[in-house]
Design a protein around this motif. Structure first.
Motif, mmCIF file in Angstrom:
data_model
loop_
_atom_site.group_PDB
_atom_site.id
_atom_site.type_symbol
_atom_site.label_atom_id
_atom_site.label_comp_id
_atom_site.label_asym_id
_atom_site.label_seq_id
_atom_site.Cartn_x
_atom_site.Cartn_y
_atom_site.Cartn_z
ATOM 1 N N TYR A 17 0.835 -1.200 0.000
ATOM 2 C CA TYR A 17 0.000 0.000 0.000
ATOM 3 C C TYR A 17 0.869 1.250 0.000
ATOM 4 C CZ TYR A 17 -3.188 3.550 2.043
ATOM 5 O OH TYR A 17 -3.905 4.686 2.308
ATOM 6 N N VAL A 18 0.528 2.208 -0.883
ATOM 7 C CA VAL A 18 1.219 3.491 -0.947
ATOM 8 C C VAL A 18 0.174 4.606 -0.848
ATOM 9 C CG1 VAL A 18 2.722 4.997 -2.293
ATOM 10 C CG2 VAL A 18 3.044 2.509 -2.387
ATOM 11 N N ALA A 19 0.391 5.558 0.061
ATOM 12 C CA ALA A 19 -0.531 6.677 0.276
ATOM 13 C C ALA A 19 0.104 7.967 -0.235
ATOM 14 C CB ALA A 19 -0.888 6.807 1.753
ATOM 15 N N LEU A 20 -0.513 8.561 -1.231
ATOM 16 C CA LEU A 20 -0.037 9.786 -1.858
ATOM 17 C C LEU A 20 -0.980 10.941 -1.528
ATOM 18 C CD1 LEU A 20 0.413 8.279 -5.455
ATOM 19 C CD2 LEU A 20 2.136 8.321 -3.634
ATOM 20 N N GLY A 21 -0.566 12.167 -1.891
ATOM 21 C CA GLY A 21 -1.528 13.254 -1.870
ATOM 22 C C GLY A 21 -1.110 14.486 -1.095
ATOM 23 N N ASP A 22 -2.133 15.260 -0.732
ATOM 24 C CA ASP A 22 -1.945 16.563 -0.094
ATOM 25 C C ASP A 22 -2.228 16.471 1.396
ATOM 26 O OD1 ASP A 22 -4.736 16.402 0.030
ATOM 27 O OD2 ASP A 22 -5.042 17.744 -1.681
ATOM 28 N N SER A 23 -2.545 17.617 2.003
ATOM 29 C CA SER A 23 -2.719 17.678 3.454
ATOM 30 C C SER A 23 -3.904 16.869 3.955
ATOM 31 C CB SER A 23 -2.885 19.136 3.896
ATOM 32 O OG SER A 23 -3.928 19.766 3.173
ATOM 33 N N TYR A 24 -4.903 16.632 3.108
ATOM 34 C CA TYR A 24 -6.047 15.832 3.535
ATOM 35 C C TYR A 24 -5.655 14.371 3.699
ATOM 36 C CZ TYR A 24 -9.549 19.478 3.445
ATOM 37 O OH TYR A 24 -10.282 20.594 3.756
ATOM 38 N N SER A 25 -4.609 13.953 2.998
ATOM 39 C CA SER A 25 -4.074 12.604 3.180
ATOM 40 C C SER A 25 -2.954 12.561 4.201
ATOM 41 C CB SER A 25 -3.566 12.046 1.849
ATOM 42 O OG SER A 25 -4.636 11.736 0.975
ATOM 43 N N SER A 26 -2.156 13.629 4.306
ATOM 44 C CA SER A 26 -1.068 13.615 5.290
ATOM 45 C C SER A 26 -1.606 13.734 6.709
ATOM 46 C CB SER A 26 -0.064 14.739 5.011
ATOM 47 O OG SER A 26 -0.570 16.005 5.383
ATOM 48 N N GLY A 27 -2.817 14.281 6.850
ATOM 49 C CA GLY A 27 -3.450 14.348 8.166
ATOM 50 C C GLY A 27 -3.350 15.678 8.866
ATOM 51 N N CYS A 48 1.898 14.820 1.470
ATOM 52 C CA CYS A 48 2.593 15.977 2.040
ATOM 53 C C CYS A 48 1.695 17.201 2.046
ATOM 54 C CB CYS A 48 3.853 16.265 1.227
ATOM 55 S SG CYS A 48 4.942 17.521 1.958
ATOM 56 N N ALA A 49 1.686 17.900 3.156
ATOM 57 C CA ALA A 49 0.912 19.135 3.266
ATOM 58 C C ALA A 49 1.324 20.119 2.179
ATOM 59 C CB ALA A 49 1.131 19.762 4.637
ATOM 60 N N GLY A 50 0.333 20.753 1.566
ATOM 61 C CA GLY A 50 0.594 21.751 0.536
ATOM 62 C C GLY A 50 0.852 21.193 -0.843
ATOM 63 N N ALA A 51 0.822 19.885 -0.995
ATOM 64 C CA ALA A 51 1.173 19.277 -2.280
ATOM 65 C C ALA A 51 0.181 19.655 -3.380
ATOM 66 C CB ALA A 51 1.248 17.764 -2.154
ATOM 67 N N ARG A 52 0.746 19.907 -4.541
ATOM 68 C CA ARG A 52 -0.018 20.080 -5.772
ATOM 69 C C ARG A 52 0.254 18.881 -6.672
ATOM 70 N NH1 ARG A 52 -0.349 26.489 -7.244
ATOM 71 N NH2 ARG A 52 -0.503 27.252 -5.103
ATOM 72 N N GLY A 92 -5.495 18.037 -5.908
ATOM 73 C CA GLY A 92 -6.228 18.956 -6.770
ATOM 74 C C GLY A 92 -6.695 20.210 -6.074
ATOM 75 N N GLY A 93 -6.936 20.124 -4.758
ATOM 76 C CA GLY A 93 -7.440 21.291 -4.047
ATOM 77 C C GLY A 93 -6.461 22.446 -4.032
ATOM 78 N N ASN A 94 -5.189 22.146 -3.844
ATOM 79 C CA ASN A 94 -4.194 23.224 -3.824
ATOM 80 C C ASN A 94 -3.973 23.805 -5.215
ATOM 81 O OD1 ASN A 94 -3.599 23.138 -1.022
ATOM 82 N ND2 ASN A 94 -2.397 21.293 -1.352
ATOM 83 N N ASP A 95 -4.026 22.976 -6.241
ATOM 84 C CA ASP A 95 -3.906 23.486 -7.611
ATOM 85 C C ASP A 95 -5.024 24.477 -7.913
ATOM 86 O OD1 ASP A 95 -1.833 21.491 -9.225
ATOM 87 O OD2 ASP A 95 -2.885 20.497 -7.596
ATOM 88 N N ALA A 96 -6.215 24.165 -7.431
ATOM 89 C CA ALA A 96 -7.374 25.025 -7.690
ATOM 90 C C ALA A 96 -7.398 26.266 -6.808
ATOM 91 C CB ALA A 96 -8.665 24.228 -7.500
ATOM 92 N N GLY A 97 -6.439 26.387 -5.882
ATOM 93 C CA GLY A 97 -6.328 27.595 -5.073
ATOM 94 C C GLY A 97 -7.173 27.587 -3.824
ATOM 95 N N PHE A 98 -7.378 26.398 -3.227
ATOM 96 C CA PHE A 98 -8.245 26.288 -2.054
ATOM 97 C C PHE A 98 -7.831 27.246 -0.938
ATOM 98 C CE2 PHE A 98 -8.438 24.327 2.193
ATOM 99 C CZ PHE A 98 -9.793 24.434 2.419
ATOM 100 N N TYR A 141 -10.614 27.510 -13.200
ATOM 101 C CA TYR A 141 -9.368 26.730 -13.230
ATOM 102 C C TYR A 141 -9.682 25.233 -13.282
ATOM 103 C CZ TYR A 141 -4.614 25.311 -12.023
ATOM 104 O OH TYR A 141 -3.360 24.744 -12.041
ATOM 105 N N VAL A 142 -10.669 24.822 -12.517
ATOM 106 C CA VAL A 142 -11.083 23.415 -12.522
ATOM 107 C C VAL A 142 -11.558 23.002 -13.911
ATOM 108 C CG1 VAL A 142 -12.792 21.788 -11.605
ATOM 109 C CG2 VAL A 142 -11.601 23.357 -10.062
ATOM 110 N N ASP A 143 -12.187 23.909 -14.622
ATOM 111 C CA ASP A 143 -12.637 23.616 -15.987
ATOM 112 C C ASP A 143 -11.485 23.566 -16.982
ATOM 113 O OD1 ASP A 143 -15.353 23.421 -15.413
ATOM 114 O OD2 ASP A 143 -15.717 25.555 -15.738
ATOM 115 N N SER A 144 -10.574 24.521 -16.888
ATOM 116 C CA SER A 144 -9.606 24.722 -17.960
ATOM 117 C C SER A 144 -8.297 23.975 -17.782
ATOM 118 C CB SER A 144 -9.293 26.223 -18.097
ATOM 119 O OG SER A 144 -8.640 26.699 -16.918
ATOM 120 N N THR A 145 -7.826 23.854 -16.556
ATOM 121 C CA THR A 145 -6.451 23.412 -16.328
ATOM 122 C C THR A 145 -6.326 22.156 -15.483
ATOM 123 O OG1 THR A 145 -5.782 25.747 -16.431
ATOM 124 C CG2 THR A 145 -4.179 24.193 -15.537
ATOM 125 N N LEU A 146 -7.143 22.029 -14.456
ATOM 126 C CA LEU A 146 -6.982 20.916 -13.530
ATOM 127 C C LEU A 146 -7.131 19.541 -14.191
ATOM 128 C CD1 LEU A 146 -6.396 20.150 -10.599
ATOM 129 C CD2 LEU A 146 -8.876 20.143 -10.206
#
Length: 269
Positions: free
Chosen positions: A38-48, A86-90, A114-120, A145-150
């Motif tokens: 098992y590998v856990a990736l992602g942003d702050s919502y996954s890092s805790g 990792c917190a802040g990850a894009r 995706g949340g940080n990319d979209a500017g949360f 941004y979610v429409d065009s780039t994400l």
């Protein structure tokens, strides 16, 4: 989950049932769990972030021992577990720094991104500190941004995961709605702002779910399990503005990780 893996898993379940009836399959369930990588990736919502109990070795990534990947691994004892969220990850951070543990033997991958990319963070800062009009305008920019780039950025992440771990089941977890409308909050944002923030979260989830499905990945929606536990609910699983620890603002607390994200991953893994 790919068809071949699903078929094999179904066969294993059937065999396990037969062995159980004959008294020969006592250790099967444990063996199946322990065979997972098992590998856990992602942003702050996954890092805790927001759950406290941070591993000092994780530095600014703020990986919590109460984060849902850690809790899932503790409950299922996989044969290997790598936690690189990792917190802040894009999206670019995932592809650049988080994928090293993936390989052809990886069975399960979880990710929030995706949340940080979209500017949360900037959305919430604008909405808390500026006018309602500024808040709504910033949300509109995020939705554009979610429409065009994400979508393209998510495609890059998902394709990179598939390239490194082609046999893995990938569970893409979404984000909760933040506010209970008509709830217990008497000050702070207006109801219009809260509704717009909720709508933006759902918009991000919908776009993420579409990209995940197009890559054959499972999208795990956390909105249902967080319903009744939003900010202003009186039993929130999310921090509101935390002026003493601003980085934890608008993140799940320990109950949100254990009661919201953990069972959602478990239902899909």
């Amino acid at each position: 989950m790919k068809l071949s893996r699903f078929a094999a898993f179904s066969s294993a379940l059937l065999l396990g049932g037969v062995l159980a009836l004959t008294g020969a399959g006592q250790a099967h369930a444990t063996d199946t769990a322990q065979s997972l990588d098992y590998v856990a990736l992602g942003d702050s919502y996954s890092s805790g972030v927001g759950a406290g109990s941070y591993d000092s070795a994780s530095g600014n990534c703020l990986r919590s021992t109460r984060a849902y990947p850690q809790l899932w691994a503790a409950a299922h004892s996989p044969s290997s577990f790598a936690f690189t969220a990792c917190a802040g990850a894009r999206t670019g951070d995932v592809t650049a720094t988080q994928l090293d543990p993936l390989n052809s033997a990886t069975d399960l991958v979880s990710v929030t991104i995706g949340g940080n990319d979209a500017g949360f963070s900037d959305v919430m800062t604008t909405c808390v500190l500026q006018s309602e009009a500024s808040c709504l305008a910033r949300i509109a920019t995020a939705r554009a941004y979610v429409d065009s780039t994400l979508p393209g950025q998510l495609d890059q992440v998902y394709s990179a995961i598939s390239a490194k771990a082609p046999a893995a089941q990938v569970v893409v977890l979404g984000y909760p709605r933040f506010y209970k409308l008509g709830g217990s909050c008497l000050i702070g944002l207006s109801e219009k702002e809260r509704a717009a923030i909720n709508g933006a979260s759902e918009y991000l989830n919908a776009a993420t779910a579409k990209r995940a499905a197009d890559h054959g990945y499972d999208f795990a929606d956390v909105v249902p399990v967080f319903t009744g536990h939003e900010i202003c609910s009186g039993a929130a699983w999310l921090h509101s503005v935390n002026w003493t620890n601003i980085v934890e603002s608008y993140h799940p607390n320990a109950a949100g990780q254990s009661g919201g994200y953990l069972p959602t991953l478990t239902a899909h893994a």
